[in-house]
Design a protein around this motif. Structure first.
Motif, short mmCIF file in Angstrom:
data_model
loop_
_atom_site.label_atom_id
_atom_site.label_comp_id
_atom_site.label_asym_id
_atom_site.label_seq_id
_atom_site.Cartn_x
_atom_site.Cartn_y
_atom_site.Cartn_z
N ALA A 209 122.10 24.21 83.44
CA ALA A 209 120.91 24.28 84.28
C ALA A 209 120.88 23.16 85.32
CB ALA A 209 119.66 24.22 83.42
N VAL A 210 121.57 22.05 85.04
CA VAL A 210 121.58 20.93 85.99
C VAL A 210 122.99 20.71 86.56
CG1 VAL A 210 119.56 19.76 85.05
CG2 VAL A 210 121.80 19.30 84.07
N LYS A 211 123.85 21.73 86.37
CA LYS A 211 125.22 21.71 86.90
C LYS A 211 125.99 20.46 86.45
CE LYS A 211 124.35 24.83 90.57
NZ LYS A 211 124.20 25.30 91.82
N TYR A 212 125.85 20.18 85.17
CA TYR A 212 126.62 19.05 84.61
C TYR A 212 128.11 19.33 84.73
CZ TYR A 212 128.79 16.06 81.15
OH TYR A 212 129.62 15.17 80.53
N GLN A 213 128.87 18.30 85.10
CA GLN A 213 130.33 18.41 85.16
C GLN A 213 130.91 17.14 84.55
OE1 GLN A 213 130.28 18.67 89.53
NE2 GLN A 213 131.25 16.64 89.65
N GLN A 214 132.17 17.21 84.14
CA GLN A 214 132.76 16.05 83.45
C GLN A 214 133.42 15.09 84.43
OE1 GLN A 214 135.12 17.54 80.13
NE2 GLN A 214 133.27 17.55 78.90
N GLU A 215 133.35 15.38 85.72
CA GLU A 215 133.93 14.49 86.71
C GLU A 215 132.81 13.86 87.56
OE1 GLU A 215 134.80 17.96 86.84
OE2 GLU A 215 136.21 17.54 85.23
N PRO A 216 133.04 12.66 88.09
CA PRO A 216 132.04 12.05 88.97
C PRO A 216 131.89 12.83 90.27
CG PRO A 216 133.81 10.49 88.38
CD PRO A 216 134.23 11.84 87.89
N LYS A 217 130.82 12.56 91.00
CA LYS A 217 130.62 13.20 92.30
C LYS A 217 130.15 12.13 93.29
CE LYS A 217 128.46 16.96 94.77
NZ LYS A 217 127.53 18.06 94.75
#
Ligand code: SF4
Length: 86
Positions: free
Chosen positions: A40-48
């Motif tokens: 729902a919050v577009k969590y990803q395992q890489e930094p942005k």
């Protein structure tokens, strides 16, 4: 015996209403504690853009978040990122 109220109908109704209200309050409290799903919050395992979880105000070391459900890696990122207060 008949179906007419004989003085205790109102109080019985009041008890049922109170029980219902108590259930509603309990439900609201448990929902308040629920975390948001990662998707729902577009969590990803890489930094942005240089932003990552271990620099976020909601990160709980070593691998959790105050807002987002599930395991969170320190190098992750989501839409709720807020710079950690220093
Ligand atoms: S970026 Fe998102 S998942 Fe990571 S700590 Fe912050 S709120 Fe939690």
């Amino acid at each position: 015996m008949n179906n007419r109220c004989e003085g205790n109908c109102v109080s019985r109704r009041a008890v049922l209403l109170a029980a219902g209200a108590t259930s509603l309050i309990a439900l609201t409290a448990s929902e308040a504690e629920a975390k948001i799903a990662q998707a729902a919050v577009k969590y990803q395992q890489e930094p942005k853009d240089g932003k990552q979880c271990d620099g976020c105000n909601f990160f709980i070391a070593p691998n959790a978040c105050k807002q987002v459900d599930g395991e969170i890696v320190p190098t992750g990122y989501c839409l709720l990122w807020v710079k950690k207060a220093s």
